[in-house]
Structure formats: structure tokens, C-alpha cells
Write a protein that holds these residues in place. Structure first.
Motif, PDB file in Angstrom:
ATOM      1  N   ALA A 100      -3.092   2.304  -3.544  1.00  0.00           N
ATOM      2  CA  ALA A 100      -2.598   3.685  -3.458  1.00  0.00           C
ATOM      3  C   ALA A 100      -3.712   4.594  -2.953  1.00  0.00           C
ATOM      4  N   ALA A 101      -3.308   5.577  -2.158  1.00  0.00           N
ATOM      5  CA  ALA A 101      -4.259   6.558  -1.644  1.00  0.00           C
ATOM      6  C   ALA A 101      -3.542   7.853  -1.353  1.00  0.00           C
ATOM      7  N   GLY A 113       5.294   9.098  -6.284  1.00  0.00           N
ATOM      8  CA  GLY A 113       5.519   8.254  -7.454  1.00  0.00           C
ATOM      9  C   GLY A 113       6.432   7.124  -7.040  1.00  0.00           C
ATOM     10  N   THR A 114       6.647   6.195  -7.932  1.00  0.00           N
ATOM     11  CA  THR A 114       7.426   5.009  -7.585  1.00  0.00           C
ATOM     12  C   THR A 114       8.678   4.840  -8.431  1.00  0.00           C
ATOM     13  N   GLY A 115       8.813   5.636  -9.473  1.00  0.00           N
ATOM     14  CA  GLY A 115       9.882   5.416 -10.439  1.00  0.00           C
ATOM     15  C   GLY A 115       9.464   4.481 -11.556  1.00  0.00           C
ATOM     16  N   ALA A 145       0.845  -1.195   0.000  1.00  0.00           N
ATOM     17  CA  ALA A 145       0.000   0.000   0.000  1.00  0.00           C
ATOM     18  C   ALA A 145       0.878   1.242   0.000  1.00  0.00           C
ATOM     19  N   LEU A 146       0.612   2.153  -0.925  1.00  0.00           N
ATOM     20  CA  LEU A 146       1.376   3.382  -1.083  1.00  0.00           C
ATOM     21  C   LEU A 146       0.500   4.556  -0.659  1.00  0.00           C
ATOM     22  N   VAL A 147       0.925   5.305   0.359  1.00  0.00           N
ATOM     23  CA  VAL A 147       0.147   6.463   0.796  1.00  0.00           C
ATOM     24  C   VAL A 147       1.025   7.710   0.763  1.00  0.00           C
ATOM     25  N   GLY A 148       0.443   8.807   0.294  1.00  0.00           N
ATOM     26  CA  GLY A 148       1.206  10.050   0.172  1.00  0.00           C
ATOM     27  C   GLY A 148       2.399   9.893  -0.728  1.00  0.00           C
ATOM     28  N   PRO A 192       0.709   7.498  -8.564  1.00  0.00           N
ATOM     29  CA  PRO A 192       0.162   6.194  -8.201  1.00  0.00           C
ATOM     30  C   PRO A 192      -1.359   6.147  -8.016  1.00  0.00           C
ATOM     31  N   VAL A 193      -2.004   7.299  -7.762  1.00  0.00           N
ATOM     32  CA  VAL A 193      -3.460   7.271  -7.611  1.00  0.00           C
ATOM     33  C   VAL A 193      -4.184   7.555  -8.926  1.00  0.00           C
ATOM     34  N   SER A 194      -3.434   7.745 -10.005  1.00  0.00           N
ATOM     35  CA  SER A 194      -4.063   8.015 -11.293  1.00  0.00           C
ATOM     36  C   SER A 194      -4.489   6.699 -11.960  1.00  0.00           C
ATOM     37  N   PRO A 195      -5.539   6.726 -12.775  1.00  0.00           N
ATOM     38  CA  PRO A 195      -5.951   5.513 -13.487  1.00  0.00           C
ATOM     39  C   PRO A 195      -4.840   4.935 -14.352  1.00  0.00           C
ATOM     40  N   ASP A 196      -3.968   5.792 -14.874  1.00  0.00           N
ATOM     41  CA  ASP A 196      -2.884   5.314 -15.739  1.00  0.00           C
ATOM     42  C   ASP A 196      -1.931   4.373 -14.998  1.00  0.00           C
TER      43      ASP A 196
END
Length: 333
Positions: free
Chosen positions: A259-260, A242-244, A236-239, A288-292
Motif C-alpha cells: 500500500a502507498a 480502504g478495502t472493506g 499493490a493498493l495505491v490511493g 491501508p497505509v496505517s500500521p493497523d
């Protein structure tokens, strides 16, 4: 504002100022890579080398905890003799007999891995990975987040389910305004250490234990760099800035990616770009919270960047549900 101002104008103006401040902060963070701030480095406080320990097992956890507490106590004495009262106090707190330290290193900014709950029999283990500006000097706030998560897991776990939280300050985090916070360099160095932690946890827990990574801010970059083939159920990715990676699929993991972002989190205004500047990659790519990106998004409420683990918050409730494997109960915006 003047006497003729309409009632909603002041609110909109204040929101505009707040948004401008957050945008300026985001620009400052990204600009720190190109225009580093100068300043004197803090003199390093002396500390002993970490305790020499074999990889822990369920049967040796108590000995590992004791050895690391003893190391923290010695680090506290050395810091006090050096005149660093703040570090001495932080180390002394970690040396308390009630603390379960899976790892400790008092040198430099300091590293610590602390366990909340009974690790060996745990059915569900959540690993909390912190973001920037986390060190032994600021460890209290990170520990507060881990405690809040552990309490939530205890409250929500089905009857008969044992839970534990591992607060992993196992890497040198970047400063929020620094030359490192907008690159993956620290995360690339941290990723093997996080992978080693997961392997160690597999050696101390049962074969059916469910592991999850809950990753905050720059910690989400660390989790992403470690994700390839990692034996965890959920990440889970919060705040996250991006991840690279361009997408969740680009993390090359069978774990579910979540993601949130809170409604008042300034990370929203960090440009989601990636570019090569002066021989290093700046930025972390797709939001990360974008649909893409393709993660499973979940509700995080209206909180800010430091509010994801606040007791009673929507975000904490959902993070606990993810860690417990109750994924159908996770709420969405």
C-alpha cells in the motif's frame, strides 16, 4: 495577505486552503451516498453485443484480438450514426490494428481489456485495475498509465525477462461523486470478473508466469474483494480509500499486500470508517497505509491522486519493482 505578513504565512495559508478543499471533496464523496446528486442520465449510445469467443489460449490470442477490434470498429460506426462523436472516436482508436484487445464491450459506459506486450511468453504480467470515473470515454488516461507502466517494466526488467501489462477496464466503475463510490457494491459485482480474468491469464501464459495486481483508488476495493485465494503473487493498493477489510490478513490471500499514498493525495482525508446506512454499508474501514492494516507500505512521492503512474515518479518505479518481483529493491518512506 497584508504587507506585514511574515514570509511563511502565505505558504501555510495556501496549504490550509488546499487541505480544506481536499477535505470538502472527501466529505462530498461520502455524503453522496446519503444525499445523491440528481441529474439526467446520459442517453445510451448503441453498440453491438460483445464478440462470442471461447476462453483464450496462447494459440488463439491473435484471433481474439482481431475479433474484439472488429467489434470495436462496428461500435464506432454505430456511435457515429447515433451522433456520439466522442464515443465513436474512442471506439475507433481501440479498433486500430495495433491494439491487442482481450475483451471489448461498447454498450453503456463500455468495457475493454487491453494487452501491452507479448502476453503468451511473458514471465511477468501486471494487471492494472482502475478506479472511479473510468469508461471508454475516459479510457485514454487509463491507457496512458498502462503504457507508462509497460515502459518502466521494459526498462527495469532483468535481461531475458519478458513482461506484459493488462489494462483491465472490466467493470462499471462508480462516479467520483455518486451514490456508489462510497460502498463496496460495485466492487462486489466486479470481483468475480477480475477472478475470471486471472484464470484466463493463467490459461494463456506459462506455468511459471508471475502475476501481480496494481490497483488504483476504487480499484483497490475491487482487488480486495477478489483477493480470497486468488493466484497472484502481489497486490499493490495505491490511493486507496480502504478495502472493506479491517486488515491485510482479512483479505485471505497468500499474495503480498502492498500500500502507498502520495503526499498530496486527497484520499488521505476520506474518513476511514464503515457503517450501515439505509441498508447499505458506507465506507471502507481501516486505512491501508496505517500500521493497523498490516500491508507492506512503500514510497509514492509527493504526487496527487492521479499521479501514481507518472513517468519518472517514485511510485511508478516501486510499482514496477513489485510487478517484477524485485521486492527487496522497493523503497519506503
Amino acid at each position: 495577505m497584508g504587507p506585514g505578513t511574515r514570509p511563511g504565512t502565505t505558504v501555510r495559508w495556501r496549504r490550509g486552503v488546499s487541505r480544506l478543499r481536499r477535505t470538502a471533496l472527501a466529505a462530498l464523496i461520502c455524503g453522496a451516498v446519503v444525499l445523491p446528486l440528481s441529474g439526467a442520465a446520459r442517453p445510451e449510445t448503441p453498440a453491438p453485443a460483445p464478440a462470442a469467443l471461447a476462453a483464450p489460449t496462447a494459440g488463439t490470442l491473435a484471433q481474439a484480438y482481431a475479433a474484439n477490434r472488429a467489434n470495436a470498429a462496428e461500435a464506432s460506426r454505430m456511435a457515429a450514426a447515433h451522433g456520439d462523436r466522442r464515443r465513436a472516436a474512442a471506439d475507433r482508436a481501440l479498433a486500430d490494428p495495433s491494439r491487442h484487445l482481450l475483451a471489448f464491450d461498447g454498450r453503456g459506459a463500455g468495457l475493454a481489456t487491453e494487452v501491452f506486450g507479448d502476453l503468451a511468453p511473458a514471465d511477468r504480467v501486471a494487471v492494472l485495475v482502475p478506479g472511479s470515473d473510468t469508461s471508454l470515454d475516459t479510457y485514454g488516461r487509463f491507457r496512458a498509465a498502462a503504457l507508462a507502466l509497460h515502459r518502466q517494466l521494459l526498462a527495469d526488467a532483468p535481461e531475458g525477462t519478458s513482461v506484459a501489462v493488462v489494462a483491465w477496464l472490466g467493470y462499471e466503475t462508480p462516479g467520483t461523486v455518486s451514490t456508489t463510490v462510497a460502498t463496496t457494491d460495485r466492487a462486489d459485482r466486479a470481483a468475480p470478473k477480475l477472478r475470471a480474468l486471472v484464470d484466463a491469464l493463467r490459461g494463456t501464459t506459462g506455468p511459471g508466469t508471475r502475476l501481480s495486481l496494481l490497483c488504483h483508488s476504487y480499484g483497490s476495493v475491487v482487488c480486495a474483494r477478489a483477493a480470497d485465494g486468488l493466484d497472484v503473487a502481489d497486490i499493490a493498493l495505491v490511493g486507496s480509500p480502504g478495502t472493506g477489510a479491517d486488515s491485510a490478513a482479512g483479505l485471505h490471500t497468500d499474495a503480498r499486500i502492498w500500500a502507498a499514498r502520495g503526499g498530496d493525495d486527497w484520499v488521505e482525508h476520506v474518513p476511514h470508517l464503515s457503517a450501515d446506512l439505509f441498508g447499505t454499508t458506507v465506507g471502507f474501514g481501516t486505512d491501508p497505509v496505517s500500521p493497523d492494516f498490516g500491508a507492506r507500505t512503500f514510497a509514492a512521492g509527493d504526487g496527487g491522486h492521479s499521479d501514481y503512474f507518472d513517468a519518472g515518479s517514485v511510485s511508478l518505479t516501486n510499482l514496477a519493482r513489485i510487478a517484477l518481483g524485485e521486492t527487496t529493491e522497493v523503497t519506503h518512506d
